[in-house]
Design a protein around this motif. Structure first.
Motif, PDB file in Angstrom:
ATOM      1  N   ALA A 119      10.339   5.396  75.383  1.00  0.00           N
ATOM      2  CA  ALA A 119      10.224   4.336  76.388  1.00  0.00           C
ATOM      3  C   ALA A 119       8.950   4.501  77.197  1.00  0.00           C
ATOM      4  CB  ALA A 119      11.450   4.351  77.300  1.00  0.00           C
ATOM      5  N   ARG A 120       8.552   5.733  77.470  1.00  0.00           N
ATOM      6  CA  ARG A 120       7.306   5.970  78.202  1.00  0.00           C
ATOM      7  C   ARG A 120       6.109   5.431  77.433  1.00  0.00           C
ATOM      8  NH1 ARG A 120       5.835  11.854  80.553  1.00  0.00           N
ATOM      9  NH2 ARG A 120       7.121  11.021  82.257  1.00  0.00           N
ATOM     10  N   ILE A 121       6.083   5.624  76.121  1.00  0.00           N
ATOM     11  CA  ILE A 121       4.979   5.106  75.306  1.00  0.00           C
ATOM     12  C   ILE A 121       4.945   3.582  75.378  1.00  0.00           C
ATOM     13  CG2 ILE A 121       4.079   4.897  72.968  1.00  0.00           C
ATOM     14  CD1 ILE A 121       3.642   7.629  74.162  1.00  0.00           C
ATOM     15  N   SER A 122       6.090   2.948  75.192  1.00  0.00           N
ATOM     16  CA  SER A 122       6.146   1.481  75.216  1.00  0.00           C
ATOM     17  C   SER A 122       5.731   0.927  76.569  1.00  0.00           C
ATOM     18  CB  SER A 122       7.562   1.008  74.868  1.00  0.00           C
ATOM     19  OG  SER A 122       7.919   1.384  73.556  1.00  0.00           O
ATOM     20  N   MET A 123       6.241   1.508  77.660  1.00  0.00           N
ATOM     21  CA  MET A 123       5.912   1.016  78.989  1.00  0.00           C
ATOM     22  C   MET A 123       4.452   1.280  79.344  1.00  0.00           C
ATOM     23  SD  MET A 123       8.551  -0.553  80.143  1.00  0.00           S
ATOM     24  CE  MET A 123       8.821  -1.045  78.422  1.00  0.00           C
ATOM     25  N   ARG A 124       3.889   2.375  78.847  1.00  0.00           N
ATOM     26  CA  ARG A 124       2.473   2.645  79.097  1.00  0.00           C
ATOM     27  C   ARG A 124       1.603   1.595  78.427  1.00  0.00           C
ATOM     28  NH1 ARG A 124       0.559   8.412  77.241  1.00  0.00           N
ATOM     29  NH2 ARG A 124       2.101   8.940  78.860  1.00  0.00           N
ATOM     30  N   VAL A 125       1.939   1.234  77.207  1.00  0.00           N
ATOM     31  CA  VAL A 125       1.180   0.190  76.507  1.00  0.00           C
ATOM     32  C   VAL A 125       1.322  -1.140  77.229  1.00  0.00           C
ATOM     33  CG1 VAL A 125       1.011  -1.104  74.351  1.00  0.00           C
ATOM     34  CG2 VAL A 125       1.345   1.362  74.286  1.00  0.00           C
ATOM     35  N   VAL A 126       2.551  -1.477  77.647  1.00  0.00           N
ATOM     36  CA  VAL A 126       2.774  -2.733  78.368  1.00  0.00           C
ATOM     37  C   VAL A 126       1.985  -2.760  79.674  1.00  0.00           C
ATOM     38  CG1 VAL A 126       4.516  -4.026  79.671  1.00  0.00           C
ATOM     39  CG2 VAL A 126       5.023  -3.230  77.364  1.00  0.00           C
ATOM     40  N   ALA A 127       1.997  -1.649  80.412  1.00  0.00           N
ATOM     41  CA  ALA A 127       1.342  -1.590  81.721  1.00  0.00           C
ATOM     42  C   ALA A 127      -0.165  -1.748  81.631  1.00  0.00           C
ATOM     43  CB  ALA A 127       1.681  -0.270  82.417  1.00  0.00           C
ATOM     44  N   ILE A 128      -0.761  -1.448  80.488  1.00  0.00           N
ATOM     45  CA  ILE A 128      -2.210  -1.587  80.336  1.00  0.00           C
ATOM     46  C   ILE A 128      -2.569  -2.900  79.640  1.00  0.00           C
ATOM     47  CG2 ILE A 128      -4.278  -0.585  79.291  1.00  0.00           C
ATOM     48  CD1 ILE A 128      -2.980   2.151  79.574  1.00  0.00           C
ATOM     49  N   VAL A 129      -1.848  -3.217  78.573  1.00  0.00           N
ATOM     50  CA  VAL A 129      -2.212  -4.374  77.746  1.00  0.00           C
ATOM     51  C   VAL A 129      -2.008  -5.692  78.495  1.00  0.00           C
ATOM     52  CG1 VAL A 129      -1.588  -5.688  75.687  1.00  0.00           C
ATOM     53  CG2 VAL A 129      -1.856  -3.203  75.561  1.00  0.00           C
ATOM     54  N   ILE A 130      -0.856  -5.866  79.132  1.00  0.00           N
ATOM     55  CA  ILE A 130      -0.557  -7.145  79.784  1.00  0.00           C
ATOM     56  C   ILE A 130      -1.562  -7.459  80.893  1.00  0.00           C
ATOM     57  CG2 ILE A 130       1.128  -8.413  81.160  1.00  0.00           C
ATOM     58  CD1 ILE A 130       1.880  -8.287  78.263  1.00  0.00           C
ATOM     59  N   PRO A 131      -1.823  -6.555  81.855  1.00  0.00           N
ATOM     60  CA  PRO A 131      -2.826  -6.876  82.886  1.00  0.00           C
ATOM     61  C   PRO A 131      -4.227  -7.097  82.307  1.00  0.00           C
ATOM     62  CG  PRO A 131      -1.453  -5.041  83.593  1.00  0.00           C
ATOM     63  CD  PRO A 131      -1.153  -5.274  82.158  1.00  0.00           C
ATOM     64  N   ALA A 132      -4.622  -6.294  81.310  1.00  0.00           N
ATOM     65  CA  ALA A 132      -5.960  -6.452  80.732  1.00  0.00           C
ATOM     66  C   ALA A 132      -6.097  -7.790  80.022  1.00  0.00           C
ATOM     67  CB  ALA A 132      -6.251  -5.303  79.765  1.00  0.00           C
ATOM     68  N   ALA A 133      -5.111  -8.141  79.193  1.00  0.00           N
ATOM     69  CA  ALA A 133      -5.161  -9.425  78.492  1.00  0.00           C
ATOM     70  C   ALA A 133      -5.083 -10.591  79.469  1.00  0.00           C
ATOM     71  CB  ALA A 133      -4.016  -9.502  77.485  1.00  0.00           C
ATOM     72  N   LEU A 134      -4.255 -10.449  80.503  1.00  0.00           N
ATOM     73  CA  LEU A 134      -4.139 -11.502  81.525  1.00  0.00           C
ATOM     74  C   LEU A 134      -5.466 -11.724  82.237  1.00  0.00           C
ATOM     75  CD1 LEU A 134      -1.194 -11.865  84.011  1.00  0.00           C
ATOM     76  CD2 LEU A 134      -3.529 -12.057  84.824  1.00  0.00           C
ATOM     77  N   LEU A 135      -6.119 -10.649  82.653  1.00  0.00           N
ATOM     78  CA  LEU A 135      -7.371 -10.769  83.393  1.00  0.00           C
ATOM     79  C   LEU A 135      -8.470 -11.381  82.533  1.00  0.00           C
ATOM     80  CD1 LEU A 135      -8.991 -10.162  85.964  1.00  0.00           C
ATOM     81  CD2 LEU A 135      -9.457  -7.888  85.038  1.00  0.00           C
ATOM     82  N   ILE A 136      -8.650 -10.837  81.329  1.00  0.00           N
ATOM     83  CA  ILE A 136      -9.708 -11.339  80.444  1.00  0.00           C
ATOM     84  C   ILE A 136      -9.442 -12.787  80.052  1.00  0.00           C
ATOM     85  CG2 ILE A 136     -10.788 -11.047  78.188  1.00  0.00           C
ATOM     86  CD1 ILE A 136     -10.170  -8.043  78.426  1.00  0.00           C
ATOM     87  N   GLY A 137      -8.221 -13.069  79.611  1.00  0.00           N
ATOM     88  CA  GLY A 137      -7.900 -14.413  79.155  1.00  0.00           C
ATOM     89  C   GLY A 137      -7.971 -15.454  80.254  1.00  0.00           C
ATOM     90  N   THR A 138      -7.479 -15.116  81.446  1.00  0.00           N
ATOM     91  CA  THR A 138      -7.494 -16.077  82.555  1.00  0.00           C
ATOM     92  C   THR A 138      -8.919 -16.392  82.991  1.00  0.00           C
ATOM     93  OG1 THR A 138      -5.330 -15.290  83.314  1.00  0.00           O
ATOM     94  CG2 THR A 138      -6.656 -16.543  84.873  1.00  0.00           C
ATOM     95  N   LEU A 139      -9.742 -15.387  83.117  1.00  0.00           N
ATOM     96  CA  LEU A 139     -11.138 -15.615  83.524  1.00  0.00           C
ATOM     97  C   LEU A 139     -11.883 -16.472  82.503  1.00  0.00           C
ATOM     98  CD1 LEU A 139     -12.167 -12.140  84.994  1.00  0.00           C
ATOM     99  CD2 LEU A 139     -11.633 -14.244  86.244  1.00  0.00           C
ATOM    100  N   LEU A 140     -11.738 -16.152  81.233  1.00  0.00           N
ATOM    101  CA  LEU A 140     -12.421 -16.936  80.201  1.00  0.00           C
ATOM    102  C   LEU A 140     -11.843 -18.345  80.099  1.00  0.00           C
ATOM    103  CD1 LEU A 140     -12.887 -14.270  77.381  1.00  0.00           C
ATOM    104  CD2 LEU A 140     -14.611 -15.179  78.940  1.00  0.00           C
ATOM    105  N   GLY A 141     -10.525 -18.471  80.261  1.00  0.00           N
ATOM    106  CA  GLY A 141      -9.918 -19.801  80.217  1.00  0.00           C
ATOM    107  C   GLY A 141     -10.344 -20.670  81.384  1.00  0.00           C
TER     108      GLY A 141
END
Length: 296
Positions: A92-114
């Protein structure tokens, strides 16, 4: 008229039903499950009763507690004698670590470019959206396999690939909403008085995107969890030996016919967390979007 008055008065005096609406009770269940997973991931070293890498060949392939009655290994042990429950918590730590990094990074990059594409339009819009089209046409799992073949399985590779794979969804949403909002009267009024574009985007456009972005981010939780488990199952996820839900399923499949819990327990964890994340995203969509809001 006089006969109808007592009925109206009786209806008005009827006591109201107390308690939370059904929808809020559902949300409390979703938050409890997600919060429990996050808590277990954050405090895995304390919650886990055993070292997830510790081998005990003498007690290998021990059944879960409902078969053996041994509470020392609640979910049994794998073919190397490692405690399944402890590995599940650290997974669960591995999954949550990936979620905690991927979601904010994708959100920030995608929202700014969009936002940029939807506001500028023209060549800028076409350039950004062609990148989105190319990204969506290229399968993320294949990219992860190629990257792992070059550098070896690493968690950082999973994070990079999933971020690249997910930012396009946020970009398309932000672009569509920005194009719709840029023609509104209050936006035209702000442009008429000479307000700079970045100020209009920050004060007028972005606040109207927040609800949609939050809903999409919540729905993407399940995508990230399943994708990370899939990559770990294929052997291109976290480093070899690191406990993760996908690798636990991969390691237990060879014993599926006789020790089904080695696959069933981590598989059930993936299904439950992904399902709850999707249900919570659906609840938020109905609650935050007035067009979809309904009585719960």
């Amino acid at each position: 008229m006089s006969a109808a008055a007592p009925q109206v008065e009786a209806i008005e005096l009827r006591p109201r039903r107390r308690g939370l609406p059904h929808g809020w009770r559902s949300l409390s269940v979703y938050l409890f499950v997600i919060g429990l997973v996050i808590f277990a991931a954050a405090f895995a070293d304390i919650v886990a009763p055993h070292d997830p890498a510790q081998q005990d060949i003498v007690n290998r392939l021990q059944g879960p507690v409902w078969q053996t009655g041994d509470w020392n290994h609640v979910f049994g042990t794998d073919d190397l004698g490692r405690d399944t429950f402890s590995r599940l918590i650290h997974g669960a730590r591995i999954s949550m670590r990936v979620v905690a990094i991927v979601i904010p990074a994708a959100l920030l990059i995608g929202t700014l470019l969009g936002l940029t594409a939807g506001w500028q339009l023209g060549k800028v819009d076409r350039f950004i959206m062609r990148i989105v089209d190319v990204q969506l046409a290229f399968p993320g799992i294949l990219a992860a396999v190629l990257l792992a073949a070059i550098t070896g399985p690493r968690l950082s590779n999973v994070i990079i690939i999933l971020t690249i794979f997910l930012w396009a969804a946020f970009a398309r949403l932000a672009r569509a909403e920005t194009i719709s909002l840029r023609e509104r009267d209050y936006i035209l009024a702000a442009r008429t008085i000479g307000a700079p574009g970045y100020r209009i985007l920050g004060l007028h456009v972005l606040p109207n995107l927040v609800n949609s972005i939050i809903v999409l981010a919540t729905l993407q939780l399940a995508t990230v969890i399943i994708a990370e488990a899939s990559l770990s199952f294929l052997g291109v996820g976290a480093e070899i030996g690191t406990p993760s839900w996908g690798s636990m399923v991969a390691e237990g499949r060879k014993l599926l016919s006789i020790k089904f819990w080695l696959v069933g327990i981590p598989g059930l964890a993936i299904v439950i967390v992904a399902l709850v994340a999707n249900l919570m995203g659906d609840w938020l969509r109905d609650f935050l979007d007035p067009r979809l809001r309904r009585s719960r």
